[in-house]
Design an enzyme around this catalytic site. Structure first.
Site, short mmCIF file in Angstrom:
data_model
loop_
_atom_site.label_atom_id
_atom_site.label_comp_id
_atom_site.label_asym_id
_atom_site.label_seq_id
_atom_site.Cartn_x
_atom_site.Cartn_y
_atom_site.Cartn_z
N ARG A 1 35.99 88.36 107.62
CA ARG A 1 35.99 89.51 106.69
C ARG A 1 35.59 89.05 105.29
NH1 ARG A 1 41.80 91.21 106.94
NH2 ARG A 1 41.22 92.66 105.30
N HIS B 1 57.26 91.61 101.55
CA HIS B 1 55.89 91.15 101.36
C HIS B 1 55.32 91.83 100.13
CE1 HIS B 1 51.83 89.78 102.27
NE2 HIS B 1 51.45 90.98 101.86
N ASP C 1 44.28 86.41 113.27
CA ASP C 1 44.12 86.91 111.90
C ASP C 1 43.40 85.90 111.03
OD1 ASP C 1 44.63 88.79 109.66
OD2 ASP C 1 45.71 87.05 108.90
N LYS D 1 51.30 89.37 110.84
CA LYS D 1 52.01 88.14 110.50
C LYS D 1 53.50 88.40 110.28
CE LYS D 1 48.72 87.57 107.54
NZ LYS D 1 47.70 87.24 106.54
N1 URA Z 1 46.59 89.70 102.66
C1 URA Z 1 46.45 89.46 103.99
O1 URA Z 1 47.23 88.73 104.59
N2 URA Z 1 45.44 90.08 104.64
C2 URA Z 1 44.58 90.91 104.04
O2 URA Z 1 43.72 91.43 104.69
C3 URA Z 1 44.72 91.12 102.66
C4 URA Z 1 45.74 90.52 101.99
#
Ligand code: URA
Length: 428
Positions: A174, A88, A167, A193
């Site tokens: 957020r 990632h 999320d 994730k």
């Molecule tokens: N990428 C994500 O998946 N979540 C975050 O909070 C910031 C970057």
């Protein structure tokens, strides 16, 4: 609206506001109730702001991550014949590493289940890049993912709606409450994730610098450490590399432009900085997967390119189809002779975005052909009148705003320019 199963959301907010750790029961309940719609946005917004200021203890954050994972499905990849390992990146300008890395590591013998996202803002998204390939599709079922991992060894596709749905809802909240930049919340969002996608090992490329999400090295290190320990808590063998992102990676930013550059690297060529970062990440991935292979060799001997072609074909794409090319290309020339002393990543990313390569809202379309190509990197000599940048776009009216973004970002001076390392630190 706020009470249920013995918990009260106002107590949860007050506990966090006053610096107390939430209990496992509180966390499970609040995340579940938020997804179910029985706790209101404004209450979770207040809780997120309290987390922003107070942080989370390791066990608390681990449970918060669990609760997000439990909101959806957890893919089971344990039956595969190859070890799974993913990567990632926190995102950078010109960062096409994933396009090369997934087939490269597959060619070396591991399986790479890369569930990716789209770009938002000045850093591009892997799926947007691959969609520049005619016919390529990002929506695969879990069975298709499993089958492709067994037959080809890698898949890059969209994370389905069943993966960590909490999320998605928390991230949207957020985004509108100025709580994105909280290290525990970022770490839980990314790791939930990746853990849910079923990989057994994970390498994190945490970018640091002006073109990255984290501009400060200490914060990048803290994010990396937090994610590494969340991975280990969840039995995902995780390491992180901190890599530099003050200068953009490779030679281009933009969807089709980056695919073309990735194919160059897969064919054994391509810009050295891109090759170096990709090989460093591949070595980490193979170490975690306990596969002995030389990724630099797989780039030279054609096996990585073969895996790329198989991956593209398996997802409906035509690897031989010409990539879209922008009808308008505006050059930016060197104003004087000298040494390129500055090529500022964020400004180039914003310019590519304004030329059409990126989106402002997640439902916006992107241009496959738009972007920026740079012909020199810091330290290179240039002569007055040489083309330093090319601005590619479908719509020439966008060039003016792209040029405005580049103000002060590309400088020619008298040098010399100090060599800066690309891989800054390894955490794990
Ligand atoms: N990428 C994500 O998946 N979540 C975050 O909070 C910031 C970057």
């Amino acid at each position: 609206m706020s009470a249920g199963e013995g918990f009260d959301v106002v107590d949860c907010i007050r506990d966090k506001r006053d610096g107390r750790a939430l209990t496992a029961g509180q966390i499970d309940w609040v995340v579940r109730s938020y997804v179910a719609g029985t706790v209101a946005d404004e209450q979770v917004a207040a809780l997120l702001m309290a987390v922003y200021w107070r942080g989370m203890e390791p066990a608390e954050l681990s449970r918060w991550t669990d609760a997000i994972i439990e909101s959806g499905e957890r893919v089971d990849l344990s039956g595969l014949s190859r070890p799974t390992v993913d990567k990632h990146s926190t995102g950078g300008v010109g960062d096409k590493v994933s396009l090369v890395l997934a087939p490269l590591v597959a060619a070396c013998g591991a399986a790479v289940p890369q569930l990716s996202g789209r770009g938002l803002g000045h850093t591009g998204g892997t799926l947007d890049k691959l969609e520049a390939i005619r016919g390529w599709r990002s929506d695969l079922s879990v069975d298709e993912v499993r089958h492709q991992l067994e037959s080809v060894g890698c898949v890059i596709c969209a994370a389905g709606p069943g993966l960590a749905p909490a999320d998605r809802k928390l991230y949207a909240l957020r985004d509108v409450t100025a709580t994105v930049e909280s290290i525990p919340l970022i770490a839980a969002s990314i790791m939930s994730k990746k853990i849910a996608e079923g990989t057994r090992a994970l390498v994190l490329d945490v970018k640091v610098g002006s073109g990255a999400f984290m501009t400060d090295r200490d914060r990048a290190r803290e994010l990396a450490r937090t994610m590494v320990s969340l991975g280990r808590d969840h039995e995902v063998d995780t390491v992180a590399l901190l890599t530099a992102m003050d200068t953009p990676l490779g030679r281009s930013a933009g969807n089709a432009l980056e695919v073309a550059e990735a194919v160059e690297v897969l064919s054994g060529g391509g810009p050295q900085d891109l090759v170096d970062v990709t090989v460093a990440l591949a070595e980490e991935m193979l170490r975690l997967a306990r596969v002995e292979a030389d990724p630099a060799r797989a780039l030279r001997d054609g096996s990585a390119l073969r895996a790329w072609r198989e991956m593209v074909v398996a997802q409906g794409g035509d690897p031989d189809a010409p990539l879209p090319r922008a009808p308008h290309v505006a050059p930016v020339v060197a104003p004087r002779s000298g040494v390129l002393t500055r090529l500022e990543a964020r400004a180039l990313g914003v310019a590519a975005w304004r030329l059409g390569a990126g989106r402002t809202r997640k439902e916006d379309p992107v241009s496959a052909s738009a972007g920026v190509v740079w012909h020199a990197r810091p330290g290179d000599e240039v002569r007055a009148g040489d083309t330093i940048l090319e601005l590619h776009t479908e719509d020439p009216s966008r060039v003016g705003r792209a040029l405005a973004a580049l103000e002060g970002a590309v400088l020619v001076g008298d040098g010399p320019v100090a060599d800066a390392p690309l891989v800054l630190e390894r955490i794990g």
